[in-house]
Motif scaffolding. Sequence first.
Motif, PDB file in Angstrom:
ATOM      1  N   LEU A 154       0.768  -1.279   0.016  1.00 27.86           N
ATOM      2  CA  LEU A 154      -0.095  -0.111  -0.158  1.00 27.86           C
ATOM      3  C   LEU A 154       0.864   1.162  -0.053  1.00 27.86           C
ATOM      4  CD1 LEU A 154      -2.960   1.297   0.188  1.00 27.86           C
ATOM      5  CD2 LEU A 154      -2.643   1.189   2.636  1.00 27.86           C
ATOM      6  N   ARG A 155       2.078   1.347   0.908  1.00 24.03           N
ATOM      7  CA  ARG A 155       2.952   2.370   0.777  1.00 24.03           C
ATOM      8  C   ARG A 155       3.579   2.651  -0.549  1.00 24.03           C
ATOM      9  NH1 ARG A 155       7.995   3.677   3.097  1.00 24.03           N
ATOM     10  NH2 ARG A 155       8.387   1.744   4.020  1.00 24.03           N
ATOM     11  N   LEU A 156       4.029   1.502  -1.096  1.00 17.54           N
ATOM     12  CA  LEU A 156       4.542   1.769  -2.550  1.00 17.54           C
ATOM     13  C   LEU A 156       3.736   2.063  -3.504  1.00 17.54           C
ATOM     14  CD1 LEU A 156       6.618  -1.410  -3.225  1.00 17.54           C
ATOM     15  CD2 LEU A 156       7.558   0.676  -2.369  1.00 17.54           C
ATOM     16  N   SER A 157       2.348   1.542  -3.275  1.00 20.02           N
ATOM     17  CA  SER A 157       1.364   1.908  -4.399  1.00 20.02           C
ATOM     18  C   SER A 157       0.914   3.621  -4.252  1.00 20.02           C
ATOM     19  CB  SER A 157      -0.055   1.249  -4.260  1.00 20.02           C
ATOM     20  OG  SER A 157      -0.580   1.691  -3.060  1.00 20.02           O
ATOM     21  N   ARG A 158       1.361   4.150  -3.062  1.00 17.28           N
ATOM     22  CA  ARG A 158       0.970   5.634  -3.072  1.00 17.28           C
ATOM     23  C   ARG A 158       1.976   6.579  -3.209  1.00 17.28           C
ATOM     24  NH1 ARG A 158      -1.917   5.263   3.115  1.00 17.28           N
ATOM     25  NH2 ARG A 158      -3.955   5.184   2.194  1.00 17.28           N
ATOM     26  N   LYS A 159       3.130   6.054  -3.668  1.00 20.89           N
ATOM     27  CA  LYS A 159       4.409   7.021  -4.275  1.00 20.89           C
ATOM     28  C   LYS A 159       5.009   6.117  -5.241  1.00 20.89           C
ATOM     29  CE  LYS A 159       5.045   9.395   0.087  1.00 20.89           C
ATOM     30  NZ  LYS A 159       5.972   9.882   1.292  1.00 20.89           N
ATOM     31  N   PRO A 160       4.445   5.962  -6.379  1.00 19.19           N
ATOM     32  CA  PRO A 160       5.030   5.150  -7.576  1.00 19.19           C
ATOM     33  C   PRO A 160       6.248   5.628  -8.045  1.00 19.19           C
ATOM     34  CG  PRO A 160       3.015   6.513  -8.149  1.00 19.19           C
ATOM     35  CD  PRO A 160       2.909   6.478  -6.739  1.00 19.19           C
ATOM     36  N   GLU A 161       6.464   7.186  -7.944  1.00 24.57           N
ATOM     37  CA  GLU A 161       7.589   7.616  -8.444  1.00 24.57           C
ATOM     38  C   GLU A 161       8.643   7.471  -7.374  1.00 24.57           C
ATOM     39  OE1 GLU A 161       6.019  10.366  -5.151  1.00 24.57           O
ATOM     40  OE2 GLU A 161       4.992   9.106  -6.902  1.00 24.57           O
ATOM     41  N   ALA A 162       8.536   7.223  -6.258  1.00 27.02           N
ATOM     42  CA  ALA A 162       9.494   6.893  -5.316  1.00 27.02           C
ATOM     43  C   ALA A 162       9.563   5.253  -4.892  1.00 27.02           C
ATOM     44  CB  ALA A 162       9.321   7.530  -3.983  1.00 27.02           C
ATOM     45  N   ARG A 163       8.962   4.396  -5.770  1.00 28.85           N
ATOM     46  CA  ARG A 163       9.031   2.958  -5.121  1.00 28.85           C
ATOM     47  C   ARG A 163      10.341   2.560  -5.175  1.00 28.85           C
ATOM     48  NH1 ARG A 163       6.281  -0.514 -10.155  1.00 28.85           N
ATOM     49  NH2 ARG A 163       8.136  -0.433 -11.472  1.00 28.85           N
ATOM     50  N   ARG A 164      11.362   2.626  -6.193  1.00 25.92           N
ATOM     51  CA  ARG A 164      12.702   2.327  -6.147  1.00 25.92           C
ATOM     52  C   ARG A 164      13.368   2.636  -4.623  1.00 25.92           C
ATOM     53  NH1 ARG A 164      15.995  -0.809  -8.995  1.00 25.92           N
ATOM     54  NH2 ARG A 164      14.470  -1.056 -10.598  1.00 25.92           N
ATOM     55  N   ASP A 165      13.358   3.827  -4.508  1.00 23.14           N
ATOM     56  CA  ASP A 165      13.932   4.244  -3.152  1.00 23.14           C
ATOM     57  C   ASP A 165      13.465   3.790  -1.877  1.00 23.14           C
ATOM     58  OD1 ASP A 165      15.930   5.945  -4.508  1.00 23.14           O
ATOM     59  OD2 ASP A 165      14.611   7.706  -4.440  1.00 23.14           O
ATOM     60  N   LEU A 166      11.826   3.780  -1.868  1.00 22.37           N
ATOM     61  CA  LEU A 166      11.421   3.268  -0.656  1.00 22.37           C
ATOM     62  C   LEU A 166      11.572   1.642  -0.450  1.00 22.37           C
ATOM     63  CD1 LEU A 166       7.962   4.795  -1.142  1.00 22.37           C
ATOM     64  CD2 LEU A 166       9.605   5.430   0.377  1.00 22.37           C
ATOM     65  N   TRP A 167      11.864   0.717  -1.502  1.00 18.32           N
ATOM     66  CA  TRP A 167      12.148  -0.681  -1.457  1.00 18.32           C
ATOM     67  C   TRP A 167      13.632  -0.684  -1.118  1.00 18.32           C
ATOM     68  CZ3 TRP A 167      11.416  -4.935   0.122  1.00 18.32           C
ATOM     69  CH2 TRP A 167      11.641  -6.061  -0.670  1.00 18.32           C
ATOM     70  N   LEU A 168      14.632  -0.251  -2.339  1.00 16.07           N
ATOM     71  CA  LEU A 168      16.013  -0.494  -2.453  1.00 16.07           C
ATOM     72  C   LEU A 168      16.706   0.485  -1.687  1.00 16.07           C
ATOM     73  CD1 LEU A 168      15.706  -1.855  -6.101  1.00 16.07           C
ATOM     74  CD2 LEU A 168      15.853  -3.255  -3.662  1.00 16.07           C
TER      75      LEU A 168
END
Length: 352
Positions: free
Chosen positions: A14-28
Amino acid sequence: MTIPFFDGHNDFLLRLSRKPEARRDLWLGNTGQGHLDLSRMKQAGFAGGLFAIFVPPIPSGNVAAFETGMPDPPYAKPLPPLMDHATAQPVALAMAGLLHWMERSAAQDFALCRSSVEIRAAMDTGRIAAVMHLEGAEAIGPDLDALHLFHDMGLRSLGPVWSRPTIFGHGVPMAFPGSPDTGPGLTEAGKDLVRLCNELGILIDLSHLNEQGFDDVARLSTAPLVATHSNAHAICPSTRNLTDRQLHMIRERGGMVGLNFATFFLHPDGTGGTDLGWDVMLRHLDHLITHLGEDHVGLGSDFDGCTVPDLIGDVTGVPRLLGAMAAHGYGAELVGKLAMDNWLACLDRCLR
């Protein structure tokens, strides 16, 4: 030495889906935002977990209040309206895609698993074992055909409801104090959903179901009864927590309860303050162990979907919780069961 643990529930997708432009930073990356990312999970000993696909309420009127936490008790928040599958399905499919992307982007460290054999194989090679979970079955239409699609994508755990009605049943409202006995049970479509989940080997999560729905699953299902992220109603009388009667049924069926870290479901007075000590979480664990036995209790953090105690903070605080269990008098074998072994044994019984 870091103790590996398995987490019964998180809302990282859910957190990733809310910030698609930042998903790589949020995950990796190393943003330090939220409760989870790959680096902190590896640091903490996060060996595996159920990753929830959750379609949030559409903000309209007071429905948006679900995004901002619970008020001071007593409270009884209105339930969001039913969401149809045409609205929910595209969002759920996008989140399923995110989980597949997480695997592809970190294949050496992370694996989407479809069986207990795959879970153990991933852990044996040092990869985090992820299980796809659907929190609320709105994305499954009345003909149930979409369940086969999600199953092919890796879905192995499903909660028929979140805390709003679906065509399958009724969730408990967010209320304190309150009983989980809040309305009717499963619909005929919900009963068909339970039967098909049994046929496909999909774990049925009871965490948000009301009491009559819980009883319907117990009558219909041939699988263990599992609540992935719930606490003891006898200690915190929230509608979201489980009564002793329900705990006894879960024990009799060889099931599992994952301790929820959400402060609103921990505090005996129903407040959401984050400064509570280990004693409150340990009281819940003591009660769950008393009524379920040592083999049927684990962790179900609700990371990235709730407010957690300051002592935990994020996933890197789980080792501190495990240390508090040891200091409380739990032996090494019991701490290992609560951390991971019980979840793995339960998934052995539930998944095919």
